[in-house]
Design a protein around this motif. Sequence first.
Motif, PDB file in Angstrom:
ATOM      1  N   THR A   1       0.836  -1.189   0.000  1.00  0.00           N
ATOM      2  CA  THR A   1       0.000   0.000   0.000  1.00  0.00           C
ATOM      3  C   THR A   1       0.866   1.231   0.000  1.00  0.00           C
ATOM      4  O   THR A   1       1.610   1.487   0.949  1.00  0.00           O
ATOM      5  N   HIS A   2       0.792   1.979  -1.073  1.00  0.00           N
ATOM      6  CA  HIS A   2       1.568   3.212  -1.178  1.00  0.00           C
ATOM      7  C   HIS A   2       0.743   4.440  -0.821  1.00  0.00           C
ATOM      8  O   HIS A   2       1.303   5.461  -0.429  1.00  0.00           O
ATOM      9  N   LEU A   3      -0.574   4.339  -1.026  1.00  0.00           N
ATOM     10  CA  LEU A   3      -1.466   5.470  -0.793  1.00  0.00           C
ATOM     11  C   LEU A   3      -2.581   5.016   0.138  1.00  0.00           C
ATOM     12  O   LEU A   3      -3.246   4.014  -0.117  1.00  0.00           O
ATOM     13  N   VAL A   4      -2.782   5.743   1.214  1.00  0.00           N
ATOM     14  CA  VAL A   4      -3.800   5.393   2.201  1.00  0.00           C
ATOM     15  C   VAL A   4      -4.889   6.457   2.189  1.00  0.00           C
ATOM     16  O   VAL A   4      -4.620   7.623   2.453  1.00  0.00           O
ATOM     17  N   GLU A   5      -6.105   6.025   1.863  1.00  0.00           N
ATOM     18  CA  GLU A   5      -7.224   6.959   1.742  1.00  0.00           C
ATOM     19  C   GLU A   5      -8.085   6.925   2.999  1.00  0.00           C
ATOM     20  O   GLU A   5      -8.168   5.905   3.686  1.00  0.00           O
ATOM     21  N   SER A   6      -8.762   8.026   3.262  1.00  0.00           N
ATOM     22  CA  SER A   6      -9.748   8.091   4.339  1.00  0.00           C
ATOM     23  C   SER A   6     -10.838   9.074   3.935  1.00  0.00           C
ATOM     24  O   SER A   6     -10.638   9.925   3.065  1.00  0.00           O
ATOM     25  N   GLY A   7     -11.970   8.956   4.613  1.00  0.00           N
ATOM     26  CA  GLY A   7     -13.123   9.787   4.285  1.00  0.00           C
ATOM     27  C   GLY A   7     -14.123   8.988   3.487  1.00  0.00           C
ATOM     28  O   GLY A   7     -14.066   7.773   3.427  1.00  0.00           O
ATOM     29  N   GLY A   8     -15.036   9.663   2.869  1.00  0.00           N
ATOM     30  CA  GLY A   8     -16.081   8.992   2.126  1.00  0.00           C
ATOM     31  C   GLY A   8     -17.245   8.633   3.023  1.00  0.00           C
ATOM     32  O   GLY A   8     -17.226   8.864   4.224  1.00  0.00           O
ATOM     33  N   GLY A   9     -18.278   8.062   2.410  1.00  0.00           N
ATOM     34  CA  GLY A   9     -19.462   7.660   3.158  1.00  0.00           C
ATOM     35  C   GLY A   9     -20.732   8.089   2.462  1.00  0.00           C
ATOM     36  O   GLY A   9     -20.742   8.359   1.261  1.00  0.00           O
ATOM     37  N   LEU A  10     -21.786   8.167   3.262  1.00  0.00           N
ATOM     38  CA  LEU A  10     -23.116   8.520   2.743  1.00  0.00           C
ATOM     39  C   LEU A  10     -23.463   9.944   3.157  1.00  0.00           C
ATOM     40  O   LEU A  10     -23.292  10.310   4.333  1.00  0.00           O
ATOM     41  N   VAL A  11     -23.951  10.726   2.201  1.00  0.00           N
ATOM     42  CA  VAL A  11     -24.325  12.110   2.489  1.00  0.00           C
ATOM     43  C   VAL A  11     -25.541  12.472   1.656  1.00  0.00           C
ATOM     44  O   VAL A  11     -25.742  11.918   0.563  1.00  0.00           O
TER      45      VAL A  11
ATOM     46  N   THR B   1     -21.928  10.352  -6.891  1.00  0.00           N
ATOM     47  CA  THR B   1     -21.815   9.010  -6.325  1.00  0.00           C
ATOM     48  C   THR B   1     -20.854   8.166  -7.143  1.00  0.00           C
ATOM     49  O   THR B   1     -21.017   8.027  -8.357  1.00  0.00           O
ATOM     50  N   ALA B   2     -19.844   7.623  -6.472  1.00  0.00           N
ATOM     51  CA  ALA B   2     -18.816   6.848  -7.156  1.00  0.00           C
ATOM     52  C   ALA B   2     -17.831   6.311  -6.131  1.00  0.00           C
ATOM     53  O   ALA B   2     -17.882   6.681  -4.953  1.00  0.00           O
ATOM     54  N   VAL B   3     -16.933   5.453  -6.594  1.00  0.00           N
ATOM     55  CA  VAL B   3     -15.770   5.092  -5.804  1.00  0.00           C
ATOM     56  C   VAL B   3     -14.657   6.059  -6.190  1.00  0.00           C
ATOM     57  O   VAL B   3     -14.357   6.219  -7.384  1.00  0.00           O
ATOM     58  N   TYR B   4     -14.084   6.702  -5.204  1.00  0.00           N
ATOM     59  CA  TYR B   4     -13.038   7.694  -5.432  1.00  0.00           C
ATOM     60  C   TYR B   4     -11.683   7.052  -5.141  1.00  0.00           C
ATOM     61  O   TYR B   4     -11.488   6.427  -4.086  1.00  0.00           O
ATOM     62  N   TYR B   5     -10.769   7.248  -6.076  1.00  0.00           N
ATOM     63  CA  TYR B   5      -9.440   6.649  -5.979  1.00  0.00           C
ATOM     64  C   TYR B   5      -8.376   7.748  -5.908  1.00  0.00           C
ATOM     65  O   TYR B   5      -8.360   8.659  -6.752  1.00  0.00           O
ATOM     66  N   CYS B   6      -7.507   7.619  -4.942  1.00  0.00           N
ATOM     67  CA  CYS B   6      -6.337   8.480  -4.900  1.00  0.00           C
ATOM     68  C   CYS B   6      -5.336   7.973  -5.943  1.00  0.00           C
ATOM     69  O   CYS B   6      -5.124   6.756  -6.078  1.00  0.00           O
ATOM     70  N   HIS B   7      -4.726   8.905  -6.658  1.00  0.00           N
ATOM     71  CA  HIS B   7      -3.765   8.558  -7.705  1.00  0.00           C
ATOM     72  C   HIS B   7      -2.490   9.368  -7.515  1.00  0.00           C
ATOM     73  O   HIS B   7      -2.534  10.545  -7.149  1.00  0.00           O
TER      74      HIS B   7
ATOM     75  N   PHE C   1       0.341   5.040  -9.502  1.00  0.00           N
ATOM     76  CA  PHE C   1      -0.026   4.246  -8.347  1.00  0.00           C
ATOM     77  C   PHE C   1      -1.398   4.690  -7.845  1.00  0.00           C
ATOM     78  O   PHE C   1      -1.729   5.876  -7.887  1.00  0.00           O
ATOM     79  N   TRP C   2      -2.165   3.702  -7.349  1.00  0.00           N
ATOM     80  CA  TRP C   2      -3.548   3.957  -6.958  1.00  0.00           C
ATOM     81  C   TRP C   2      -3.820   3.505  -5.536  1.00  0.00           C
ATOM     82  O   TRP C   2      -3.250   2.507  -5.065  1.00  0.00           O
ATOM     83  N   GLY C   3      -4.710   4.226  -4.875  1.00  0.00           N
ATOM     84  CA  GLY C   3      -5.210   3.779  -3.590  1.00  0.00           C
ATOM     85  C   GLY C   3      -6.263   2.700  -3.786  1.00  0.00           C
ATOM     86  O   GLY C   3      -6.618   2.350  -4.915  1.00  0.00           O
ATOM     87  N   GLN C   4      -6.787   2.186  -2.681  1.00  0.00           N
ATOM     88  CA  GLN C   4      -7.734   1.081  -2.751  1.00  0.00           C
ATOM     89  C   GLN C   4      -9.143   1.548  -3.090  1.00  0.00           C
ATOM     90  O   GLN C   4      -9.994   0.729  -3.445  1.00  0.00           O
ATOM     91  N   GLY C   5      -9.390   2.831  -3.000  1.00  0.00           N
ATOM     92  CA  GLY C   5     -10.699   3.379  -3.317  1.00  0.00           C
ATOM     93  C   GLY C   5     -11.560   3.566  -2.084  1.00  0.00           C
ATOM     94  O   GLY C   5     -11.505   2.757  -1.154  1.00  0.00           O
ATOM     95  N   THR C   6     -12.335   4.627  -2.069  1.00  0.00           N
ATOM     96  CA  THR C   6     -13.280   4.882  -0.983  1.00  0.00           C
ATOM     97  C   THR C   6     -14.612   5.295  -1.605  1.00  0.00           C
ATOM     98  O   THR C   6     -14.656   6.082  -2.547  1.00  0.00           O
ATOM     99  N   ARG C   7     -15.684   4.747  -1.089  1.00  0.00           N
ATOM    100  CA  ARG C   7     -16.995   4.953  -1.704  1.00  0.00           C
ATOM    101  C   ARG C   7     -17.661   6.209  -1.177  1.00  0.00           C
ATOM    102  O   ARG C   7     -17.698   6.473   0.032  1.00  0.00           O
ATOM    103  N   VAL C   8     -18.197   6.991  -2.107  1.00  0.00           N
ATOM    104  CA  VAL C   8     -18.993   8.172  -1.788  1.00  0.00           C
ATOM    105  C   VAL C   8     -20.389   7.962  -2.372  1.00  0.00           C
ATOM    106  O   VAL C   8     -20.532   7.722  -3.574  1.00  0.00           O
ATOM    107  N   THR C   9     -21.380   8.036  -1.505  1.00  0.00           N
ATOM    108  CA  THR C   9     -22.768   7.874  -1.944  1.00  0.00           C
ATOM    109  C   THR C   9     -23.553   9.120  -1.576  1.00  0.00           C
ATOM    110  O   THR C   9     -23.595   9.496  -0.391  1.00  0.00           O
ATOM    111  N   VAL C  10     -24.147   9.753  -2.568  1.00  0.00           N
ATOM    112  CA  VAL C  10     -24.953  10.949  -2.350  1.00  0.00           C
ATOM    113  C   VAL C  10     -26.405  10.575  -2.614  1.00  0.00           C
ATOM    114  O   VAL C  10     -26.803  10.308  -3.754  1.00  0.00           O
ATOM    115  N   SER C  11     -27.178  10.528  -1.542  1.00  0.00           N
ATOM    116  CA  SER C  11     -28.561  10.064  -1.666  1.00  0.00           C
ATOM    117  C   SER C  11     -29.381  10.578  -0.500  1.00  0.00           C
ATOM    118  O   SER C  11     -28.880  10.718   0.616  1.00  0.00           O
ATOM    119  N   SER C  12     -30.644  10.833  -0.771  1.00  0.00           N
ATOM    120  CA  SER C  12     -31.551  11.227   0.301  1.00  0.00           C
ATOM    121  C   SER C  12     -32.236  10.001   0.897  1.00  0.00           C
ATOM    122  O   SER C  12     -33.035  10.122   1.823  1.00  0.00           O
TER     123      SER C  12
END
Length: 123
Positions: free
Chosen positions: A2-12, A90-96, A112-123
Motif C-alpha cells: 500500500t503506497h497510498l492510504v485513503e480516508s473519508g467517504g461515506g453517505l451524504v 456518487t462513485a468510488v473515489y481513488y487516490c492517484h 499508483f492507486w489507492g484502494q478506493g473509498t466509496r462516496v454515496t450521495v442520496s436522500s
Amino acid sequence: QTHLVESGGGLVQPGGSLRLSCQASRTVYRIDDMGWHRQAPGKQRELVARVRKDGSINYADSVRGRFTISKDNDKRMIDLQMNSLKSEDTAVYYCHMRGAVYHGMGEIEGDFWGQGTRVTVSS
C-alpha cells in the motif's frame, strides 16, 4: 504493497459535504502529480482533481466550483473538500499518484492507486 492510504467517504444527502484524504506512505520515494479520480457504476474512471508537479491544479468541469483539492507537501498528503454534493457525484473515489516508489535497492516509476473509498450521495 500500500503506497497510498485513503480516508473519508461515506453517505451524504444531496447538498451536503464530505472530505477525502490521501496519505503517501513511507514507501513513496517521489511525488510528481497527485490527485483523485472516480468511477461510477457502469462508467469509466475519470479525473476529478489533481495537483501537478509544478503546483498547478486541474479540475473536472463537473466539479469545478464545488470541490477543492489541497496538498500538504510536508505531510505528503492531499485533501479533497467536496461541497454541494449531487447524486451524480456518487462513485468510488481513488487516490492517484504519478511518481516513484522504493523497490529493492532502487525505485520504480509509474502510476499508483489507492484502494478506493466509496462516496454515496442520496436522500
